[in-house]
Scaffold this motif. Structure first.
Motif, PDB file in Angstrom:
ATOM      1  N   GLY A  67      68.064  12.239  56.518  1.00 55.79           N
ATOM      2  CA  GLY A  67      67.455  12.035  57.831  1.00 55.79           C
ATOM      3  C   GLY A  67      66.013  12.487  57.866  1.00 55.79           C
ATOM      4  N   ALA A  68      65.735  13.594  57.196  1.00 55.84           N
ATOM      5  CA  ALA A  68      64.366  14.086  57.213  1.00 55.84           C
ATOM      6  C   ALA A  68      64.164  15.005  56.025  1.00 55.84           C
ATOM      7  CB  ALA A  68      64.074  14.839  58.500  1.00 55.84           C
ATOM      8  N   LEU A  69      62.906  15.206  55.675  1.00 54.19           N
ATOM      9  CA  LEU A  69      62.598  16.051  54.532  1.00 54.19           C
ATOM     10  C   LEU A  69      61.402  16.917  54.886  1.00 54.19           C
ATOM     11  CD1 LEU A  69      62.573  15.062  50.889  1.00 54.19           C
ATOM     12  CD2 LEU A  69      60.459  15.909  51.798  1.00 54.19           C
ATOM     13  N   SER A  70      61.483  18.204  54.526  1.00 51.59           N
ATOM     14  CA  SER A  70      60.304  19.039  54.739  1.00 51.59           C
ATOM     15  C   SER A  70      59.966  19.757  53.447  1.00 51.59           C
ATOM     16  CB  SER A  70      60.534  20.028  55.874  1.00 51.59           C
ATOM     17  OG  SER A  70      61.781  20.630  55.724  1.00 51.59           O
ATOM     18  N   ARG A  71      58.706  19.996  53.266  1.00 52.15           N
ATOM     19  CA  ARG A  71      58.242  20.666  52.054  1.00 52.15           C
ATOM     20  C   ARG A  71      57.914  22.099  52.392  1.00 52.15           C
ATOM     21  NH1 ARG A  71      54.599  16.340  49.052  1.00 52.15           N
ATOM     22  NH2 ARG A  71      55.907  14.569  49.482  1.00 52.15           N
ATOM     23  N   LYS A  72      58.178  22.972  51.444  1.00 56.04           N
ATOM     24  CA  LYS A  72      57.902  24.375  51.691  1.00 56.04           C
ATOM     25  C   LYS A  72      57.477  24.954  50.354  1.00 56.04           C
ATOM     26  CE  LYS A  72      60.401  28.172  53.780  1.00 56.04           C
ATOM     27  NZ  LYS A  72      61.710  28.525  54.311  1.00 56.04           N
ATOM     28  N   ASP A  73      56.425  25.727  50.402  1.00 55.63           N
ATOM     29  CA  ASP A  73      55.972  26.348  49.171  1.00 55.63           C
ATOM     30  C   ASP A  73      56.516  27.770  49.165  1.00 55.63           C
ATOM     31  OD1 ASP A  73      54.730  27.078  46.902  1.00 55.63           O
ATOM     32  OD2 ASP A  73      52.800  26.203  47.436  1.00 55.63           O
ATOM     33  N   ASP A  74      57.410  28.076  48.224  1.00 52.05           N
ATOM     34  CA  ASP A  74      58.024  29.399  48.251  1.00 52.05           C
ATOM     35  C   ASP A  74      57.309  30.372  47.328  1.00 52.05           C
ATOM     36  OD1 ASP A  74      58.765  28.561  45.784  1.00 52.05           O
ATOM     37  OD2 ASP A  74      60.864  29.141  45.972  1.00 52.05           O
ATOM     38  N   GLY A  75      56.129  30.033  46.910  1.00 51.88           N
ATOM     39  CA  GLY A  75      55.368  30.957  46.077  1.00 51.88           C
ATOM     40  C   GLY A  75      55.475  30.614  44.605  1.00 51.88           C
ATOM     41  N   SER A  76      56.619  30.056  44.189  1.00 51.81           N
ATOM     42  CA  SER A  76      56.766  29.741  42.769  1.00 51.81           C
ATOM     43  C   SER A  76      56.702  28.237  42.546  1.00 51.81           C
ATOM     44  CB  SER A  76      58.105  30.270  42.266  1.00 51.81           C
ATOM     45  OG  SER A  76      59.137  29.592  42.936  1.00 51.81           O
ATOM     46  N   GLY A  77      56.566  27.479  43.589  1.00 54.43           N
ATOM     47  CA  GLY A  77      56.490  26.038  43.432  1.00 54.43           C
ATOM     48  C   GLY A  77      56.968  25.361  44.680  1.00 54.43           C
ATOM     49  N   LEU A  78      56.923  24.046  44.650  1.00 57.05           N
ATOM     50  CA  LEU A  78      57.284  23.274  45.825  1.00 57.05           C
ATOM     51  C   LEU A  78      58.800  23.187  45.932  1.00 57.05           C
ATOM     52  CD1 LEU A  78      55.735  21.742  47.990  1.00 57.05           C
ATOM     53  CD2 LEU A  78      56.160  19.688  46.673  1.00 57.05           C
ATOM     54  N   VAL A  79      59.322  23.491  47.100  1.00 55.77           N
ATOM     55  CA  VAL A  79      60.750  23.345  47.362  1.00 55.77           C
ATOM     56  C   VAL A  79      60.902  22.358  48.503  1.00 55.77           C
ATOM     57  CG1 VAL A  79      62.856  24.527  47.951  1.00 55.77           C
ATOM     58  CG2 VAL A  79      61.091  25.719  46.701  1.00 55.77           C
ATOM     59  N   LEU A  80      61.862  21.462  48.384  1.00 56.57           N
ATOM     60  CA  LEU A  80      62.090  20.492  49.443  1.00 56.57           C
ATOM     61  C   LEU A  80      63.430  20.788  50.089  1.00 56.57           C
ATOM     62  CD1 LEU A  80      61.129  17.265  47.491  1.00 56.57           C
ATOM     63  CD2 LEU A  80      59.674  18.654  48.922  1.00 56.57           C
ATOM     64  N   TYR A  81      63.467  20.682  51.406  1.00 61.63           N
ATOM     65  CA  TYR A  81      64.723  20.784  52.130  1.00 61.63           C
ATOM     66  C   TYR A  81      64.984  19.454  52.808  1.00 61.63           C
ATOM     67  CZ  TYR A  81      64.257  25.765  51.430  1.00 61.63           C
ATOM     68  OH  TYR A  81      64.137  26.986  50.861  1.00 61.63           O
ATOM     69  N   VAL A  82      66.207  18.952  52.704  1.00 57.50           N
ATOM     70  CA  VAL A  82      66.536  17.710  53.395  1.00 57.50           C
ATOM     71  C   VAL A  82      67.575  18.000  54.461  1.00 57.50           C
ATOM     72  CG1 VAL A  82      65.949  16.155  51.524  1.00 57.50           C
ATOM     73  CG2 VAL A  82      68.237  17.063  51.657  1.00 57.50           C
TER      74      VAL A  82
END
Lengths: 599, 334
Positions: free
Chosen positions: A353-368
């Motif tokens: 349905g949707a995707l958001s990007r988040k930088d957790d300090g060690s790299g890009l993490v995506l949550y769907v």
């Protein structure tokens, strides 16, 4: 003395400014901003005015060139008849440099500015729709006096629209009625530690040295841990020593934990229990045990070290529920779907349905959010569906998941060869037993399914797909170029994406041809020498733009059906075919113009 | 004399080119309407091109009139000779080409109905087979077929229903043969392609206005109307009077010193004439506009009055422009 080129461009730039102002006036008068939240109104209006301006840009350029040159061509004729050839080349130079400048402006507008403006308009509209959804839920919960449940929705609504009077009112109401409800703590950045985890990348000799050092300082658990790791990848000569350290350390651990009822012995027994969980790969149990211990023995180096280890091992399979708190306002991509061929020949259909990007300090993490996966077998029969509210997408080395995934990469072992791995199960950070996981249909399919879902594609392709779902027109040009050859593999139409790519690549040529035709008309119907430009003629400009808009719109529109036919017969060479045709047409118009100036 | 002949030749050659180009576009447009993403290319029957010619040639004739005036604007011609040529060409278009097109397209429809069960574009081709392996937006949801047979006996796939632009969790529908979805999509163009070739709204409006005017003219050529009877003239005069207004466009051949202005006036006025006639004769705004006329005024008279008024206004503008230009003869020198 200002030259005709200067005068023409002064006129063109003036008309750009006028059109931009007209677009702004139109947008502000027609109150388009009323469609979105008051916080976005100004930005939305500015962006939609720009959209309007870009849509009219080819027509604005053509009409400005047409009228500008028809007025100022006469100013070239000041040197007398003797300079006929020199004059001609001056005119041609002026015209072609102007055309190229126009083309450059339109490329910048279409490929650099337009995608940004378009996506920000879409985001603002989507955020407003989100806010409405959140507020509808909040209102329903508030009327039912379910304050605790309403709180997260109200907070999210406030993060979209911080000064919303209604949401602020609800927030106050919640705080008054139920002060115990605290806002969910902002998701802590998952701690990445270097204490234990790099052990996996150490060589046998280094591990053995560490085990020996730990043994000598009586850190039995560490000694056993390193010795066991070393034994996973034994060196024939010293394997015996590692085995001895491991066995001896274990005896010491057993002895210490059985030593009696003193608090130290109890602590040690629990540490041993946790350590056993790690050895049995029950990372969740180990994590909660060490987390409990950490609450009372935070200073114990073993506890914090093995808490870190357990957490890191746990986070390879699950994520914490609180990681997704409050991320929905940051969702930039929606409605993502694609199909993917599995190594066994079947097909999975993936929808998010949707995707958001988040930088957790060690790299890009995506949550769907709202992930659905529907599986079909190699005979194209339905197998099962699963759906889950939230999932986390990581990029992991392809080599970790067997040889089936290596086919995509020339160098499967290089760190850049990664595949997307979706974690379907999330767990609570503090309390054991609170988990959120996928729902299977039919339910039997859940048996034996792991909480990880590995997508059979390179991670780079996954990132492209998240963009492609918004449509070919919304993709950036480099992404579109990379995606076209992959489209069919992931359930997208090659024709549609290639057609859009061709249209976008050929648009500058079309603009060039249209402006060339405009200049031909400008030359044919130019003002005679000595004529005076009248102010009232300026009023013809909007009409001229309207005519150009209809004609240019018709040609740009017809390019679509033409490209589909070309793509049908020429396949991937259609771009060359159409580009060659357009260049030829431009050549013909240029020759016509050059011949005219000869008269 | 020579330039008059050239003007007529300009008209004829442009008419021919426009018809060919427009009919090709018609052919390509309907070719795309029947195209399913991923299916192999096939050439549509040439009958479609013939239909295209019938569909566009009357309008192309009107459009081809304008460049004749461009010719008069660019080159010095005697005003009277130009006027004669212009009258001749308008008569040719509105008295010969248009009636011919109405008569012939009626005949063609009858012929096609007998031979092909109707013209191709009406039939909306039922041969479009949705290819598997591609996502499509259909029936308010996202549809993905994993397999499609030509007779749709072996079909599998998935339908994700959408609400306000999002698929709803847990609502996915597994599609098998004889799923009701197929009742709704047989003969439907592929939404992937059609979505890309949808006409912009203003073009749709232009097309619908042209078609309405065309209907107005073709009323006189219905099978039950006898040619050249009183009824025929009643029905055709409304359309024919548009030609009267077109005569007035000649005013712009010598209107302003800035010749481009004359060129710009032409399409704007042409669109104005057609749009006003559409509004008053087809869209039903006529009753209020013509309230100044006596109620027993014949219906065809209204249209003639309207277009005669337009002609008068254009002629007045043209004469004024010509007279004003005489005041500044020095601007004419090259």
């Amino acid at each position: 003395m200002k030259g005709p080129v200067f005068k023409t461009w002064r006129f063109i730039c003036g008309y750009y400014v006028f059109s931009l102002l007209t677009a702004f006036a139109y947008v502000f008068i027609s109150r388009r901003g009323a469609l979105v939240l008051p916080v976005f109104t100004l930005a939305y209006n500015v962006n939609s005015a720009l959209l309007l301006f870009f849509a009219a840009l080819p027509a604005v350029q053509a009409s400005a060139l047409l009228i500008g040159f028809s007025w100022y061509f006469k100013d070239f004729f000041t040197d007398g008849e003797s300079l006929r050839n020199a004059l001609r080349s001056r005119i041609l130079r002026a015209v072609f440099s102007s055309l190229i400048a126009c083309m450059a402006i339109s490329i910048l507008a279409m490929e650099a500015a337009l995608p940004l403006v378009k996506s920000s308009v879409q985001n603002m509209a989507a955020a407003s729709a989100d806010y409405d959804d959140l507020m509808n839920v909040s209102r329903a919960l508030m009327t039912g006096r379910q304050y605790a449940q309403a709180e997260p929705y109200v907070s999210q609504a406030l993060s979209v629209y911080p000064s919303s009077p209604e949401a602020l009112q609800m927030k106050r109401q919640i705080e008054d009625a139920y002060p115990a409800v605290l806002p969910p703590a902002p998701a802590p950045v998952p701690e990445k530690t270097t204490a234990v985890s790099p052990a996996e990348s150490l060589t046998f000799a280094e591990l053995l040295a560490k085990a020996r050092a730990a043994y000598e300082s009586s850190s039995w658990i560490d000694a056993h841990y390193y010795a066991t790791l070393a034994l996973n990848n034994p060196d024939t000569h010293s394997a015996q020593e590692a085995r001895i350290i491991a066995a001896d350390a274990w005896n010491n651990i057993a002895a210490a934990s059985a030593a009696g009822q003193s608090p130290e012995a109890k602590l040690f027994a629990r540490k041993k229990q946790g350590y056993e969980y790690i050895l049995q790969k029950e990372y969740l149990a180990a994590y909660y045990l060490f987390n409990d211990l950490n609450a009372s023995y935070a200073s114990d180096p073993d506890v914090s070290r093995y808490l870190d280890l357990a957490r890191n091992l746990l986070l390879a399979e699950h994520f914490f529920i609180d990681e997704v708190y409050g991320i929905s306002p940051f969702e930039k991509l929606r409605n993502i779907y694609f199909s993917v061929r599995r190594p066994d020949g079947g097909t999975d259909i993936v929808y998010a349905g949707a995707l958001s990007r988040k930088d957790d300090g060690s790299g890009l993490v995506l949550y769907v959010r709202d992930l659905q996966i529907h599986r079909f077998n190699e005979n194209r029969e339905f197998v099962f569906s699963l759906s889950v509210d939230y999932a986390k997408v990581l990029s992991e080395r392809a080599a970790n998941f067997g040889s089936a995934f290596n086919a995509y990469f020339k160098t499967p072992d290089s760190p850049a060869s990664t595949v997307p791995v979706i974690q379907l199960v999330s767990v609570d950070r503090k309390t054991a037993g609170i988990t959120r996981g996928p729902v299977y249909s039919p339910e039997e399919a859940a048996g034996g399914a792991s909480g990880l879902y590995v997508l059979n594609m390179p991670y780079a392709d996954f990132l492209l797909l998240t963009e492609a779902s918004a449509g070919a027109a919304a993709m950036s040009l480099p992404a579109l170029v990379r995606f076209v050859p992959l489209a069919e593999k992931y359930g997208y139409s090659f024709e549609v994406f290639y057609q859009v790519l061709c249209s976008r690549l050929c648009q500058p040529l079309l603009v060039l041809i249209l402006t060339m035709i405009a200049v031909i008309f400008a030359w044919r119907f130019r003002l005679k020498r000595g004529a005076v430009i009248k102010f009232r003629w300026l009023f013809s400009l909007p009409f001229c733009t309207a005519i150009c808009y209809v004609i240019a719109g018709f040609f740009i529109y017809m390019f679509g059906p033409l490209m589909y036919t070309l793509i049908g017969f020429l396949k991937q060479y259609a771009l060359f075919g159409s580009a060659i045709c357009l260049v030829l047409i431009f050549g013909v118009t240029a020759v016509i113009f050059a011949a005219q100036t000869h008269e | 004399m020579k330039s008059s002949l050239r003007a007529v030749l300009t008209f004829l050659s442009l008419f021919l080119i426009l018809v060919l180009v427009a009919a090709t576009m018609y052919y390509l447009y309907f070719d795309c309407r029947w195209l399913a993403a991923g299916s192999p290319p096939e050439l549509r029957p040439p009958q479609l091109f013939v239909e295209g010619v019938f569909a566009v040639w009357d309008f192309c004739a009107v459009i081809a009139l304008l460049p004749v005036l461009f010719y008069f604007i660019q080159f010095k011609t005697s005003p009277l000779g130009g006027l004669c040529v212009w009258f001749f060409l308008c008569a040719l278009v509105f008295l010969v080409i248009q009636p011919l097109s109405f008569a012939v397209s009626g005949k063609y429809h009858a012929f096609a109905a007998e031979k092909y069960r109707g013209p191709l574009y009406v039939e909306d081709y039922d041969g479009t087979v949705f290819t598997p392996g591609v996502f499509r937006e259909l029936n308010g949801g996202i549809v993905y077929f994993t397999a499609v047979d030509r007779d749709q006996s072996a079909v599998s796939g998935l339908l994700l229903p959408q609400k306000s632009g999002r698929a709803m969790a847990g609502q996915a529908v597994i599609i098998a043969a004889n799923h009701e979805l197929f009742k709704n999509i047989s003969g439907v163009p592929d939404p992937l392609i059609v979505g890309e070739i949808t006409l912009p709204p203003y073009m749709k409006q232009i097309m619908s206005e042209i078609n309405a005017l065309r209907q107005l003219g073709s009323r006189a050529f219905l099978p039950d109307v006898r040619l050249f009877s009183g009824e025929f003239f009643n029905a055709y005069s409304g359309f024919l009077s548009i030609g009267l207004a077109f005569l007035g466009l000649y005013a712009f051949a010598h209107f302003s010193t800035w010749r481009l202005l004359n060129v710009l006036f032409l399409p704007v006025c042409c669109a104005f004439i057609l749009h006003v006639n559409y509004l008053l004769q087809c869209a039903g705004a006529g009753a209020r506009f013509f309230s100044f006329l006596p109620p027993d005024f014949p219906p065809w008279g209204r249209a003639v009055t309207l277009n005669a008024l337009i002609l008068l206004a254009l002629a007045a503008a043209g004469i004024t422009g010509k007279l004003c230009k005489k005041d500044h003869p020095e601007e004419e020198s090259v």
